[in-house]
Scaffold this active site. Structure first.
Site, PDB file in Angstrom:
ATOM      1  N   TRP A 188      -8.589   7.983   1.994  1.00  8.33           N
ATOM      2  CA  TRP A 188      -8.519   6.553   2.308  1.00  8.33           C
ATOM      3  C   TRP A 188      -9.200   6.343   3.659  1.00  8.33           C
ATOM      4  O   TRP A 188      -8.963   7.094   4.599  1.00  8.33           O
ATOM      5  CB  TRP A 188      -7.078   6.035   2.387  1.00  8.33           C
ATOM      6  CG  TRP A 188      -7.082   4.609   2.871  1.00  8.33           C
ATOM      7  CD1 TRP A 188      -7.431   3.513   2.144  1.00  8.33           C
ATOM      8  CD2 TRP A 188      -6.812   4.147   4.209  1.00  8.33           C
ATOM      9  NE1 TRP A 188      -7.379   2.383   2.947  1.00  8.33           N
ATOM     10  CE2 TRP A 188      -7.001   2.748   4.218  1.00  8.33           C
ATOM     11  CE3 TRP A 188      -6.432   4.777   5.393  1.00  8.33           C
ATOM     12  CZ2 TRP A 188      -6.826   1.960   5.358  1.00  8.33           C
ATOM     13  CZ3 TRP A 188      -6.247   3.997   6.535  1.00  8.33           C
ATOM     14  CH2 TRP A 188      -6.443   2.605   6.509  1.00  8.33           C
ATOM     15  N   GLU A 229      -8.809   6.166  -2.610  1.00  9.45           N
ATOM     16  CA  GLU A 229      -7.835   5.065  -2.555  1.00  9.45           C
ATOM     17  C   GLU A 229      -8.483   3.745  -2.128  1.00  9.45           C
ATOM     18  O   GLU A 229      -9.055   3.634  -1.048  1.00  9.45           O
ATOM     19  CB  GLU A 229      -6.717   5.440  -1.577  1.00  9.45           C
ATOM     20  CG  GLU A 229      -5.637   4.366  -1.429  1.00  9.45           C
ATOM     21  CD  GLU A 229      -4.504   4.801  -0.489  1.00  9.45           C
ATOM     22  OE1 GLU A 229      -4.569   5.908   0.082  1.00  9.45           O
ATOM     23  OE2 GLU A 229      -3.561   3.997  -0.323  1.00  9.45           O
ATOM     24  N   LYS A 231      -8.552  -0.534  -1.393  1.00 13.11           N
ATOM     25  CA  LYS A 231      -7.721  -1.507  -0.680  1.00 13.11           C
ATOM     26  C   LYS A 231      -8.425  -2.854  -0.636  1.00 13.11           C
ATOM     27  O   LYS A 231      -9.649  -2.916  -0.585  1.00 13.11           O
ATOM     28  CB  LYS A 231      -7.459  -0.979   0.735  1.00 13.11           C
ATOM     29  CG  LYS A 231      -6.509  -1.825   1.563  1.00 13.11           C
ATOM     30  CD  LYS A 231      -6.003  -1.043   2.768  1.00 13.11           C
ATOM     31  CE  LYS A 231      -5.079  -1.895   3.624  1.00 13.11           C
ATOM     32  NZ  LYS A 231      -4.329  -1.132   4.610  1.00 13.11           N
ATOM     33  N   ASP A 262      -2.486   2.116  -4.627  1.00 11.67           N
ATOM     34  CA  ASP A 262      -1.406   1.825  -3.690  1.00 11.67           C
ATOM     35  C   ASP A 262      -1.008   0.385  -3.982  1.00 11.67           C
ATOM     36  O   ASP A 262      -1.840  -0.524  -3.868  1.00 11.67           O
ATOM     37  CB  ASP A 262      -1.932   1.997  -2.252  1.00 11.67           C
ATOM     38  CG  ASP A 262      -0.890   1.721  -1.192  1.00 11.67           C
ATOM     39  OD1 ASP A 262      -0.176   0.703  -1.310  1.00 11.67           O
ATOM     40  OD2 ASP A 262      -0.796   2.490  -0.219  1.00 11.67           O
ATOM     41  N   HIS A 265      -2.052  -2.623  -1.918  1.00  8.93           N
ATOM     42  CA  HIS A 265      -3.472  -2.819  -1.653  1.00  8.93           C
ATOM     43  C   HIS A 265      -4.171  -3.818  -2.554  1.00  8.93           C
ATOM     44  O   HIS A 265      -5.375  -3.737  -2.758  1.00  8.93           O
ATOM     45  CB  HIS A 265      -4.205  -1.481  -1.749  1.00  8.93           C
ATOM     46  CG  HIS A 265      -3.891  -0.564  -0.617  1.00  8.93           C
ATOM     47  ND1 HIS A 265      -4.584   0.588  -0.373  1.00  8.93           N
ATOM     48  CD2 HIS A 265      -2.963  -0.639   0.361  1.00  8.93           C
ATOM     49  CE1 HIS A 265      -4.091   1.190   0.689  1.00  8.93           C
ATOM     50  NE2 HIS A 265      -3.096   0.462   1.147  1.00  8.93           N
ATOM     51  N   HIS A 289       0.389   5.423  -4.817  1.00  8.41           N
ATOM     52  CA  HIS A 289       1.066   5.295  -3.534  1.00  8.41           C
ATOM     53  C   HIS A 289       2.064   4.164  -3.704  1.00  8.41           C
ATOM     54  O   HIS A 289       1.689   2.995  -3.646  1.00  8.41           O
ATOM     55  CB  HIS A 289       0.077   4.940  -2.414  1.00  8.41           C
ATOM     56  CG  HIS A 289      -0.502   6.134  -1.740  1.00  8.41           C
ATOM     57  ND1 HIS A 289      -1.323   6.047  -0.637  1.00  8.41           N
ATOM     58  CD2 HIS A 289      -0.344   7.455  -1.983  1.00  8.41           C
ATOM     59  CE1 HIS A 289      -1.658   7.268  -0.253  1.00  8.41           C
ATOM     60  NE2 HIS A 289      -1.091   8.135  -1.051  1.00  8.41           N
ATOM     61  N   ASP A 297       0.474  -6.001   3.118  1.00 10.56           N
ATOM     62  CA  ASP A 297       0.641  -4.560   2.932  1.00 10.56           C
ATOM     63  C   ASP A 297       1.503  -3.997   4.065  1.00 10.56           C
ATOM     64  O   ASP A 297       1.056  -3.213   4.880  1.00 10.56           O
ATOM     65  CB  ASP A 297      -0.759  -3.916   2.938  1.00 10.56           C
ATOM     66  CG  ASP A 297      -0.711  -2.399   2.739  1.00 10.56           C
ATOM     67  OD1 ASP A 297       0.202  -1.929   2.058  1.00 10.56           O
ATOM     68  OD2 ASP A 297      -1.603  -1.711   3.272  1.00 10.56           O
ATOM     69  N   ASP A 299       4.145  -2.117   4.024  1.00  8.19           N
ATOM     70  CA  ASP A 299       4.694  -0.779   3.851  1.00  8.19           C
ATOM     71  C   ASP A 299       6.179  -0.689   4.172  1.00  8.19           C
ATOM     72  O   ASP A 299       6.617   0.193   4.912  1.00  8.19           O
ATOM     73  CB  ASP A 299       3.869   0.246   4.642  1.00  8.19           C
ATOM     74  CG  ASP A 299       2.521   0.503   3.988  1.00  8.19           C
ATOM     75  OD1 ASP A 299       2.506   0.950   2.835  1.00  8.19           O
ATOM     76  OD2 ASP A 299       1.476   0.230   4.621  1.00  8.19           O
ATOM     77  N   ASP A 329       4.152   5.890  -0.110  1.00 11.17           N
ATOM     78  CA  ASP A 329       3.394   5.574   1.099  1.00 11.17           C
ATOM     79  C   ASP A 329       3.963   4.342   1.779  1.00 11.17           C
ATOM     80  O   ASP A 329       3.617   3.225   1.418  1.00 11.17           O
ATOM     81  CB  ASP A 329       1.910   5.346   0.759  1.00 11.17           C
ATOM     82  CG  ASP A 329       1.098   5.036   2.011  1.00 11.17           C
ATOM     83  OD1 ASP A 329       1.623   5.236   3.120  1.00 11.17           O
ATOM     84  OD2 ASP A 329      -0.056   4.580   1.877  1.00 11.17           O
TER      85      ASP A 329
HETATM   86  C1  RNT Z   1      -3.479   2.598   4.187  1.00 13.01           C
HETATM   87  C2  RNT Z   1      -3.353   3.498   3.006  1.00 13.01           C
HETATM   88  C3  RNT Z   1      -3.181   4.944   3.331  1.00 13.01           C
HETATM   89  C4  RNT Z   1      -2.262   5.186   4.501  1.00 13.01           C
HETATM   90  C5  RNT Z   1      -1.937   6.635   4.746  1.00 13.01           C
HETATM   91  C6  RNT Z   1      -1.254   6.847   6.049  1.00 13.01           C
HETATM   92  O1  RNT Z   1      -3.461   1.277   3.871  1.00 13.01           O
HETATM   93  O2  RNT Z   1      -2.302   3.059   2.216  1.00 13.01           O
HETATM   94  O3  RNT Z   1      -2.777   5.635   2.205  1.00 13.01           O
HETATM   95  O4  RNT Z   1      -1.071   4.477   4.372  1.00 13.01           O
HETATM   96  O5  RNT Z   1      -3.078   7.369   4.629  1.00 13.01           O
HETATM   97 ZN    ZN Z   2      -1.720   4.317   0.568  1.00  8.68          ZN
END
Ligand code: RNT
Ligand code: ZN
Length: 422
Positions: A188, A229, A231, A262, A265, A289, A297, A299, A329
Site C-alpha cells: 500500500w 491495496e 484506496k 480494505d 477505502h 483489510h 477511513d 480505522d 487493519d
Molecule cells: C492505509 C492502508 C494500509 C495501512 C497499513 C498501516 O490506508 O489501509 O493498509 O493502514 O499499511
Molecule cells: Zn489497509
C-alpha cells in the site's frame, strides 16, 4: 461463564440450527480453518521500531488518542500479541510492517533492510507455530513527505522506494520459506494529491512501471504471495489517490496479483461485499483489510456490524473461504489496545460463523424459484438465532474465555503489565 451452562446452551443452539438444516459442528470446523491475520500496528499506533523513531504520517493514516500502555519495544509487542492470541479461539497469523524490524538500536534506512532484521520475528513465529504476513512501509519517512513514493516524478525518490519494496519481497519470501507457509506481502502506498491534479496519467504510469520492476524478482508462490491495496482517498490526498481501485484491479488482474480490499477505502455508500464475486472471477485470491470507517477511513475497531457481516456472507456464499485471506487493519489509540484486537478479531470470527450457520442451500432454492418473501423471511429469522451460544462453545473447547470473561482478563493485563510501562 459457567462451563456447564455453555454446554447446555450450545446443545439448544445446535438443535435450533438443525431445525433449519444447519450443522453447527461443520460450521465450527470451517471457522477453525480461517486464520485471521492480526495487524501488528495496533499495539503501538503504527509507530514501529526504527531509530530514530519514525513519525506517523502520509496518505492520511492517522491515530488519535493517548491511552496508556502502548508497546514501545519488540518485547512489548510480542508479549501483547501473545496475550491477544491467548484470548482468541482458533489460530491467527501476524502481519508485520517493515518498520517493525529488529534493528537493535541502529539506524537502518528502508532501502537497507534485510532478512537478518526480521530473523528474530521468524524464530518467534516458529516457536508460536504461527504464520507471518508482511507490508512495505512507504509512509512516515522524509522521502514520502511530498506525498509521492513509487509514483514519484523524482527519480531518486522513486528508486529509493523500489529498492525498499524489492527488499520487502525478499524478506517476506524468506518468512514464508522458513515458516513453511506462504507470506502475503501487501503493498500500500500513500501517493496522491490534495487538490485537483492535472497529470494523473504520468503518476499512474510511473506506479505501474515501479511495480513491474518490483515484481521482476521471482519467488515461488509457496513462499510469497503479492498483494496490492487500493484506496479512494485519504486526508491530504482527497482529490486523487494514484493507487485507486481501477488502477489496482487492472494491475492485479493483468499480472495475477492478489488484490487487497480494505473496507475503509471506498466511498461510504459502496459495498465491499459486492466486489468480491466479481474479483474472484478474475484473480486467484483476495486479501481483506477489515476495519470500521466512521464517516471516513478512520480505522475504528472492527465490530459485528452489517458491513462485516455482509462481507463474510458473501465469501461463504461464493464458497471462497480458501481464496480470501482475512486480515485486520485499524488503529485506535483511545482505548486498551489489547482489547481492540480481541474485540475486532472476535467480531470478524462471529461474522464468519454467522455466515457459516446460514441455510444457504434453502435460501438459494427460494431464490431459484422466485420465492422472494421466503428468502427475505428466512434471512431475517436467522438474525436472531443463538449465534452467541455457538461462539461461546467454540471458545470453551479452545480453552479461551467465553462471553464477557475476556474483559476482566484484559483489565488484569492492563494493571499488571501495560500500566507499568514507562
Ligand atoms: C492505509 C492502508 C494500509 C495501512 C497499513 C498501516 O490506508 O489501509 O493498509 O493502514 O499499511
Ligand atoms: Zn489497509
Amino acid at each position: 461463564m459457567n462451563k456447564k451452562k455453555i454446554f447446555q446452551l450450545y446443545n439448544c443452539a445446535k438443535e435450533e440450527y438443525a431445525r433449519v438444516g444447519v450443522d453447527t459442528e461443520t460450521a465450527l470446523k470451517k471457522l477453525d480453518k480461517i486464520q485471521i491475520s492480526l495487524h501488528c500496528w495496533q499495539t503501538d499506533d503504527v509507530g514501529g521500531f526504527e531509530m530514530p523513531d519514525a513519525v506517523l504520517g502520509g496518505g492520511g493514516i492517522q491515530t488519535t488518542g493517548n491511552y496508556p500502555g502502548k508497546a514501545c519495544s519488540i518485547d512489548h509487542l510480542r508479549s501483547d500479541i501473545e496475550k491477544v492470541m491467548s484470548l482468541l479461539p482458533g489460530k491467527q497469523r501476524l502481519s508485520l510492517h517493515a518498520i517493525y524490524g529488529d534493528f537493535n538500536g541502529k539506524k537502518v534506512d528502508r532501502d537497507q533492510i534485510e532478512v537478518k532484521h526480521f530473523q528474530s520475528w521468524i524464530d518467534w513465529a516458529k516457536k508460536l507455530g504461527i504464520a507471518l504476513d508482511f507490508n512495505p512501509t512507504c509512509f512516515s519517512h522524509p522521502l514520502a513527505n511530498d506525498g509521492y513514493t513509487l509514483s514519484s516524478k523524482n527519480e531518486k525518490v522513486r528508486r529509493f522506494w523500489i529498492e525498499h519494496n524489492r527488499r520487502c519481497r525478499t524478506i517476506a519470501a524468506e518468512m514464508g520459506k522458513q515458516l513453511g507457509t506462504p507470506c502475503i506481502n501487501n503493498i500500500w502506498i500513500p501517493d496522491g494529491s490534495k487538490d485537483v491534479p492535472v497529470d494523473r496519467y504520468t503518476h499512474r504510469k510511473l506506479l505501474m512501471e515501479s511495480l513491474d520492476e518490483i515484481f521482476r524478482d521471482e519467488y515461488p508462490l509457496k513462499y510469497l504471495k503479492d498483494s496490492v491495496e487500493c484506496k479512494l482517498f485519504g486526508i491530504g490526498s482527497e482529490a486523487m489517490v494514484v493507487g485507486s481501485a481501477e488502477f489496482y484491479f487492472g494491475y492485479g488482474i493483468k499480472n495475477r496479483k492478489l488484490i487487497t480490499l480494505d473496507n475503509g477505502h471506498f466511498h461510504p455508500t459502496e459495498q465491499v461485499a459486492d466486489k468480491i464475486s466479481s474479483l474472484l472471477l478474475y484473480v486467484d485470491e483476495l486479501m481483506l483489510h477489515l476495519t470500521r470507517g466512521v464517516r471516513w477511513d478512520s480505522d475504528h475497531v472492527v465490530i459485528f456490524n452489517d458491513e462485516i457481516q455482509s462481507i463474510a456472507h458473501e465469501i461463504v456464499r461464493c464458497n471462497a473461504l480458501e481464496r480470501v485471506n482475512v486480515g485486520l487493519d485499524y488503529f485506535d489509540a483511545s482505548l486498551n489496545r489489547i482489547g481492540a484486537y480481541v474485540v475486532g478479531t472476535r467480531a470478524a470470527q462471529l461474522a464468519f460463523l454467522n455466515a457459516l450457520l446460514e441455510p444457504v442451500d434453502e435460501l438459494r432454492n427460494h431464490e431459484e424459484y422466485g420465492r422472494f418473501f421466503e428468502r427475505l423471511a428466512l434471512m431475517e429469522v436467522m438474525k436472531t438465532k443463538p449465534l452467541g451460544a455457538v461462539y461461546d462453545y467454540y471458545c470453551l473447547v479452545n480453552n479461551v474465555p467465553a462471553g464477557e470473561d475476556y474483559i476482566d482478563e484484559i483489565r488484569r493485563y492492563e494493571k499488571d503489565v501495560l500500566l507499568k510501562r514507562k
